[in-house]
Design an enzyme around this catalytic site. Structure first.
Site, PDB file in Angstrom:
ATOM      1  NE  ARG A   1       7.833  -2.983   5.775  1.00  0.00           N
ATOM      2  CZ  ARG A   1       6.492  -2.775   5.824  1.00  0.00           C
ATOM      3  NH1 ARG A   1       5.806  -2.563   4.616  1.00  0.00           N
ATOM      4  NH2 ARG A   1       5.796  -2.651   6.932  1.00  0.00           N
TER       5      ARG A   1
ATOM      6  NE  ARG B   1       6.361   0.060   9.721  1.00  0.00           N
ATOM      7  CZ  ARG B   1       5.362  -0.142   9.308  1.00  0.00           C
ATOM      8  NH1 ARG B   1       5.024   0.407   8.079  1.00  0.00           N
ATOM      9  NH2 ARG B   1       4.192  -0.514   9.983  1.00  0.00           N
TER      10      ARG B   1
ATOM     11  CE  LYS C   1      -2.095  -1.199   3.842  1.00  0.00           C
ATOM     12  NZ  LYS C   1      -1.697  -2.288   4.360  1.00  0.00           N
TER      13      LYS C   1
ATOM     14  NE  ARG D   1      -3.732  -1.110  10.383  1.00  0.00           N
ATOM     15  CZ  ARG D   1      -2.799  -0.575   9.747  1.00  0.00           C
ATOM     16  NH1 ARG D   1      -3.060   0.708   9.359  1.00  0.00           N
ATOM     17  NH2 ARG D   1      -1.739  -1.033   9.413  1.00  0.00           N
TER      18      ARG D   1
ATOM     19  NE  ARG E   1       2.460  -4.687  11.292  1.00  0.00           N
ATOM     20  CZ  ARG E   1       3.614  -4.457  10.501  1.00  0.00           C
ATOM     21  NH1 ARG E   1       4.860  -4.780  11.037  1.00  0.00           N
ATOM     22  NH2 ARG E   1       3.409  -3.839   9.214  1.00  0.00           N
TER      23      ARG E   1
HETATM   24  P1  AMP Z   1       0.881   1.012   8.893  1.00  0.00           P
HETATM   25  O1  AMP Z   1       2.271   1.826   8.716  1.00  0.00           O
HETATM   26  O2  AMP Z   1      -0.077   1.256   8.268  1.00  0.00           O
HETATM   27  O3  AMP Z   1       1.222  -0.517   8.775  1.00  0.00           O
HETATM   28  O4  AMP Z   1       0.670   1.251  10.529  1.00  0.00           O
HETATM   29  C1  AMP Z   1       1.441   0.726  11.563  1.00  0.00           C
HETATM   30  C2  AMP Z   1       0.819   0.574  12.833  1.00  0.00           C
HETATM   31  O5  AMP Z   1       0.094   1.800  13.190  1.00  0.00           O
HETATM   32  C3  AMP Z   1      -0.421  -0.277  12.861  1.00  0.00           C
HETATM   33  O6  AMP Z   1       0.274  -1.757  13.204  1.00  0.00           O
HETATM   34  C4  AMP Z   1      -1.126   0.139  14.206  1.00  0.00           C
HETATM   35  O7  AMP Z   1      -0.563  -0.098  15.119  1.00  0.00           O
HETATM   36  C5  AMP Z   1      -1.065   1.665  13.946  1.00  0.00           C
HETATM   37  N1  AMP Z   1      -2.500   2.246  12.933  1.00  0.00           N
HETATM   38  C6  AMP Z   1      -2.261   2.732  11.965  1.00  0.00           C
HETATM   39  N2  AMP Z   1      -3.402   2.920  11.091  1.00  0.00           N
HETATM   40  C7  AMP Z   1      -4.478   2.653  11.857  1.00  0.00           C
HETATM   41  C8  AMP Z   1      -5.775   2.726  12.125  1.00  0.00           C
HETATM   42  N3  AMP Z   1      -6.359   3.242  11.247  1.00  0.00           N
HETATM   43  N4  AMP Z   1      -6.044   2.324  13.282  1.00  0.00           N
HETATM   44  C9  AMP Z   1      -5.558   1.805  14.320  1.00  0.00           C
HETATM   45  N5  AMP Z   1      -4.174   1.879  14.367  1.00  0.00           N
HETATM   46  C10 AMP Z   1      -3.469   2.073  13.152  1.00  0.00           C
END
Ligand code: AMP
Length: 223
Positions: free
Chosen positions: A134, A168, A20, A95, A179
């Site tokens: 990554r 990360r 994404k 999410r 996740r």
């Molecule tokens: P991402 O960068 O999209 O993989 O998000 C990293 C982390 O941020 C996720 O594993 C969640 O802990 C938190 N996070 C990101 N977006 C959301 C969301 N819409 N709702 C809840 N937690 C989120």
């Protein structure tokens, strides 16, 4: 442009590591609308080291979702900023089903119509390999992979010449497994939700970055 001439408003969805973020960054360059990543917004908040930031960091590092009240206002404010007036690419939100409903109401209040929710489909086995390999440039955020996307010159970012990179903390096997469990249980139900609204577009995300990007362009009719 969508039917009411208000620009392109899309959601990019799919499991963690499906691409994404990578695809959103490519799209953003092509159609000049901002990439709104709730993950990035939350990581920026976490980096401030405030009490709220530390709470967010603990949730992210464990692969758990952050409560809606910590995100919704932040996202709404971001959408109100000037650079979103011609659209946005939403990455990482919604999410959960409740977040999908919040988004629908939020956009309605702002007079914005969502044009599409693009699901990038990638099997779990591939996801694990992608995420564990990554890393990104510390200076500009350009993403790389140990095996699939190395910089042209070892240790030097292709985009900005930066020489420091990071991985990360939540990109480790145990956290990725959590996740993925959260994705199946909480995020996946948003897929049939978007389908019912007639907004869902699915893309096979297993090809090269360029091939997936081409498929997304085709289904959004981007030249
Ligand atoms: P991402 O960068 O999209 O993989 O998000 C990293 C982390 O941020 C996720 O594993 C969640 O802990 C938190 N996070 C990101 N977006 C959301 C969301 N819409 N709702 C809840 N937690 C989120």
């Amino acid at each position: 442009m969508n039917s009411n001439g208000l620009g392109l408003h899309i959601v990019l969805t799919g499991a963690p590591g499906c691409g994404k973020g990578t695809q959103a960054r490519i799209l953003k360059e092509k159609i000049a609308i901002p990439h709104l990543s709730t993950g990035e917004m939350l990581r920026a908040e976490a980096a401030k080291g405030t009490a709220l930031g530390l709470e967010i960091k603990a949730l992210i590092d464990g692969g758990n979702l952050v409560p809606d009240e910590m995100i919704v206002e932040m996202l709404s404010g971001r959408i109100d900023e000037d650079d979103c007036k011609n659209g946005f690419i939403l990455d990482g939100f919604p999410r959960t089903l409740p977040q999908a409903e919040v988004l629908e109401n939020m956009l309605k209040q702002k007079g914005i119509t969502l044009d599409a929710a693009v699901e990038i489909q990638v099997p779990d086995e591939i996801i694990m390999e992608r995420i564990l390999g990554r890393y990104a440039c510390m200076k500009c955020g350009h993403g790389y992979h140990d095996k699939y996307q190395k910089p042209n010159i070892y240790g030097v970012c292709d985009d900005c010449g930066g020489t420091e990179f990071y991985r990360r903390i939540d990109d480790n096997r145990a956290t990725v497994q959590n996740r993925l469990v959260n994705y199946r249980a909480l995020t996946y139900p948003t897929i049939p939700y978007f389908e019912k609204k007639g907004l869902l577009r699915c893309v096979d995300g297993t090809g090269s970055i360029a091939a997936v990007s081409k498929k997304i362009d085709d289904l959004l009719a981007i030249k």
